[in-house]
Scaffold this motif. Structure first.
Motif, PDB file in Angstrom:
ATOM      1  N   PRO A 188      -0.684   6.190  -1.025  1.00 24.92           N
ATOM      2  CA  PRO A 188      -0.028   5.088  -0.211  1.00 24.92           C
ATOM      3  C   PRO A 188      -1.183   4.406   0.858  1.00 24.92           C
ATOM      4  O   PRO A 188      -2.405   4.871   0.948  1.00 24.92           O
ATOM      5  N   PHE A 189      -1.186   3.233   1.030  1.00 23.40           N
ATOM      6  CA  PHE A 189      -1.988   2.210   1.602  1.00 23.40           C
ATOM      7  C   PHE A 189      -1.283   1.538   2.932  1.00 23.40           C
ATOM      8  O   PHE A 189      -1.993   0.961   3.682  1.00 23.40           O
TER       9      PHE A 189
ATOM     10  N   TRP B  27      -2.783  -7.158  -1.606  1.00 23.38           N
ATOM     11  CA  TRP B  27      -2.996  -6.563  -3.049  1.00 23.38           C
ATOM     12  C   TRP B  27      -3.527  -7.503  -4.037  1.00 23.38           C
ATOM     13  O   TRP B  27      -4.327  -7.227  -4.863  1.00 23.38           O
ATOM     14  N   ALA B  28      -3.152  -9.018  -3.799  1.00 20.53           N
ATOM     15  CA  ALA B  28      -3.641  -9.864  -4.483  1.00 20.53           C
ATOM     16  C   ALA B  28      -5.208 -10.176  -4.293  1.00 20.53           C
ATOM     17  O   ALA B  28      -6.043 -10.363  -5.333  1.00 20.53           O
TER      18      ALA B  28
ATOM     19  N   GLU C 152     -10.162  -3.378  -1.342  1.00 25.31           N
ATOM     20  CA  GLU C 152      -9.964  -2.917   0.109  1.00 25.31           C
ATOM     21  C   GLU C 152      -8.820  -1.821   0.074  1.00 25.31           C
ATOM     22  O   GLU C 152      -8.908  -0.751   0.769  1.00 25.31           O
ATOM     23  N   VAL C 153      -7.747  -2.218  -0.529  1.00 21.79           N
ATOM     24  CA  VAL C 153      -6.597  -1.479  -0.657  1.00 21.79           C
ATOM     25  C   VAL C 153      -6.916  -0.088  -1.088  1.00 21.79           C
ATOM     26  O   VAL C 153      -6.653   0.862  -0.784  1.00 21.79           O
TER      27      VAL C 153
ATOM     28  N   GLY D 269      -7.593   5.606  -1.240  1.00 25.56           N
ATOM     29  CA  GLY D 269      -8.447   6.873  -1.327  1.00 25.56           C
ATOM     30  C   GLY D 269      -8.626   7.618  -0.154  1.00 25.56           C
ATOM     31  O   GLY D 269      -8.593   8.753  -0.298  1.00 25.56           O
ATOM     32  N   LYS D 270      -9.015   6.910   0.858  1.00 30.41           N
ATOM     33  CA  LYS D 270      -9.424   7.691   2.253  1.00 30.41           C
ATOM     34  C   LYS D 270      -8.325   8.653   2.533  1.00 30.41           C
ATOM     35  O   LYS D 270      -8.332   9.594   3.092  1.00 30.41           O
ATOM     36  N   ILE D 271      -7.093   7.737   2.714  1.00 31.58           N
ATOM     37  CA  ILE D 271      -5.663   8.591   3.036  1.00 31.58           C
ATOM     38  C   ILE D 271      -5.455   9.726   2.339  1.00 31.58           C
ATOM     39  O   ILE D 271      -5.331  10.773   2.974  1.00 31.58           O
TER      40      ILE D 271
END
Length: 682
Positions: A116-117, A145-146, A151-152, A157-159
């Protein structure tokens, strides 16, 4: 491309089968498609009786322009949280961690790997109250996303790493004792609303599992305060608008502190839990109100939620057609009354009586001058016969209104809770029809939901079993229902089936090292993390429910592994009970049973003998926390507790044991009452 929901078993997914959105059900193929197209996934989670889910569906998912944008830039996945509580739990935890709040509809944007982001709940069709519109959110996510894919990916990954770090480590490895349970009671006393019953502020949810703890604590310790909190809360709820004064049964929660205006959806799990609570309150106090509410709630479940196959449907909607011919669906339309509507049905004189009795006012207690029926007066002030006539005429008139929709899927866990409630209520009040309804639902669970390896499917609908595997609460609550049936019917087959289910719990859901429990089996579909939540919310957590069922099974059978697993699972209650007692009520109730033994009661006597029947019912009416009851003939091998239990003087006899010691056998009902803490209620 096409909407793929038409062949699903979930009524919630079927509600979206005609949307112009190209919905996918949760599946590996949906994520594969997102990878192939290089687009993010929109995950939308809700359930069929959720009011704001319907609103967002109507505003956004039925809108062709919004659907076209979604179809061009996302793979859209629709999930029924009641079918996939594991998917719901994992992403809800992420939503709550990121935003500090959660709820349904839940709207989450994922990478094609399921990470999830970006999160939210309901988004309006146009910006309002500081909320962006759904279209703005979609455009923002698409742009990120584009243009900022790295960054997304970093955020996602952090979440996922943060969620993995939240895996439960609880220091306490032993079960709570006297001190922790006393601290939990003190904590509840601090949060108790003495003026209105219940705990905390608005919205107020029926605290059924906390009340079970209070009743058990009062039975074990004699605490008047605990019993008073349970009794007063039950009375306030039963007199409030949260209780259906005409048809029986409870709504999901009250939007105010006074229990006046409910959120009108009626859930099977609330009604099963509350039916059992009121039956147990009657058992402890003899309260006539508790008896009436337990029976009316049981009758509501059988009358309005029972399916053709003998199971119980999940819920009735909050919204229904307003009856004006406009086709408009309005929350509470089926349940509320204006003074004019009362007069129309009852005539002026009886309408005035009804308005006074049920608290219907000119200005209304709900919306647009309508009132939710409640019982603001104490009973006994009105002519009972006249009130009964008023009630039945209103009920008849209401039955002609367009009824709320019903979510017909059968959820294993909630049916397990209903089996337990109906079996016990039927036994206490000499209503064999309710016990029969419990047996029919249990039969359906065995016949349809259990496979040849005794693995449980979570749902079925119209006699077709769903594809989703049972989670911990399914195994635990169905076992709980079967154990209650074993005590009420004396049929060993129910104990056997409970054993099959609990063996799965020991092998597939318990962490061997710590004794902690997971919500999904070790061999279940891998999500971004393995969900694990010990807190009791709308229903007992799988963790608490498993601890309770394991303990009862061990008391029935003497199985050491089951008792050890229950004790280790209760370690989390030692940690959380004193700190957050409102959210671990069933865990605390189970801890009370452990402290009391629990007692093992074997009733031995000829089948159908009036003495056997009376001793058996008396045993079931015992308030000793978590006591298990076995009934059968002296030579029976149906239930382990009956082994080597001869009749005394040829009379039906009861053996009461706990902690490896037994009292002298009794043949006298009064002595049994004393031994098991049976209130003098007959």
């Amino acid at each position: 491309m096409a909407n793929r929901l038409a062949h699903e078993t979930s009524p919630y997914l079927l509600q979206h089968a005609d949307n112009p959105v190209d919905w996918w059900p949760w599946s590996a193929e949906a994520f594969e498609e997102a990878r192939r197209r290089g687009v993010p996934v929109l995950l939308s989670v809700g359930y069929s009786s959720c009011h704001w889910c319907h609103v967002m569906a109507h505003e956004s998912f039925e809108d062709r322009e919004t659907a076209e944008y979604l179809n061009a830039h996302f793979v859209s996945v629709k999930v029924d949280r009641e079918e996939r509580p594991d998917v719901d739990a994992v992403y809800m935890e992420a939503v709550q961690a990121a935003t500090g709040q959660g709820g349904w509809p839940m709207t989450v944007f994922l990478t094609p790997e399921g990470e999830p982001f970006y999160f939210g709940t309901y988004f309006p069709p146009a910006p309002r109250h500081g909320m962006p519109s759904f279209r703005q959110v979609l455009e923002g996510v698409r742009a990120a996303w584009a243009d900022r894919r790295d960054e997304v990916a970093e955020v996602a990954g952090k979440i996922v790493r943060d969620l993995a770090g939240r895996e439960l480590k609880f220091a306490a490895v032993d079960a709570p004792g006297e001190d922790e349970l006393a601290q939990a009671l003190l904590g509840l006393t601090r949060e108790y609303d003495a003026a209105r019953g219940g705990f905390g502020r608005a919205p107020k949810f029926p605290p059924s599992m906390v009340i079970e703890f209070l009743l058990r604590h009062a039975a074990r310790t004699g605490s008047e305060g605990a019993l008073q909190m349970a009794r007063d809360t039950c009375e306030r709820m039963a007199r409030g608008g949260i209780y259906d004064q005409l048809g029986g049964g409870f709504a999901r929660y009250s939007v105010d502190r006074e229990w006046v205006v409910p959120h009108f959806e009626k859930m099977l799990y609330d009604n099963a839990l509350l039916c059992r609570v009121y039956a147990h309150l009657w058992r402890a106090t003899g309260s006539e109100l508790a008896r009436r509410v337990a029976l009316e709630t049981a009758d509501f479940m059988v009358r309005e939620l029972r399916t053709n196959e003998g199971g119980f449907a999940s819920a009735l909607d909050a919204d229904s057609d307003d009856g004006t011919g406009s086709g408009k669906h309005v929350e509470g339309a089926y349940y509320v009354w204006t003074p004019e509507q009362l007069t129309e049905v009852l005539g002026e004189e009886d309408a005035a009586l009804a308005a006074q009795h049920f608290g219907v006012t000119e200005e209304g207690t709900f919306e647009e001058g309508a009132s939710v029926l409640q019982l603001p007066q104490r009973e006994g002030v009105f002519d009972a016969e006249r009130i009964e006539s008023v009630r039945s005429r209103l009920k008849e008139a209401r039955a002609r209104r367009p009824a709320p929709g019903r979510d017909d899927k059968v959820v294993a866990a909630w049916n397990g809770l209903a089996v337990a409630a109906l079996a016990e209520t039927g036994a206490y009040f000499d209503r064999p029809d309710l016990v029969d309804a419990a047996i029919a639902a249990a039969d359906l669970l065995v016949r349809l939901h259990l496979d040849e390896r005794a693995r449980l499917a979570r749902t079925s609908k119209d006699g077709q079993v769903g594809a989703n595997a049972g989670v911990l609460e399914d195994y635990a609550d169905v076992a709980e229902g079967f154990l209650a049936l074993a005590s009420v019917t004396g049929e060993g087959v129910w104990l056997e089936f409970a054993g099959f289910l609990l063996d799965h719990v020991l092998v597939r859901f318990v962490d061997e090292e710590s004794g902690a429990l997971f919500d999904t089996a070790a061999d279940a579909e891998r999500l971004i993390r393995r969900p694990q939540d010990p807190t009791d919310n709308a229903t007992p957590s799988g963790w608490s429910a498993a601890a309770g069922a394991l303990l009862s099974y061990a008391a029935h059978t003497g199985s050491e592994p089951h008792r050890t697993a229950a004790e280790r699972a209760l370690g989390v209650v030692k940690a959380l009970g004193p700190r957050a007692p409102r959210f671990i009520g069933w865990g605390l109730a189970t801890a009370e049973a452990l402290l009391d033994g629990p007692r093992e009661v074997a009733v031995v006597g000829p089948q159908g003998h009036p003495g056997t029947r009376e001793l058996h019912r008396t045993a079931l009416l015992g308030t000793a926390p978590g006591a298990v009851v076995a009934v059968g003939t002296a030579d029976s091998d149906e239930l382990p507790l009956l082994a080597d239990r001869p009749l005394v003087g040829g009379e039906p006899t009861v053996y009461v044991c706990r902690n490896f010691t037994c009292d002298a056998p009794v043949t006298d009902v009064d002595r049994l009452r004393t031994a098991l803490g049976v209130a003098s209620i007959g």
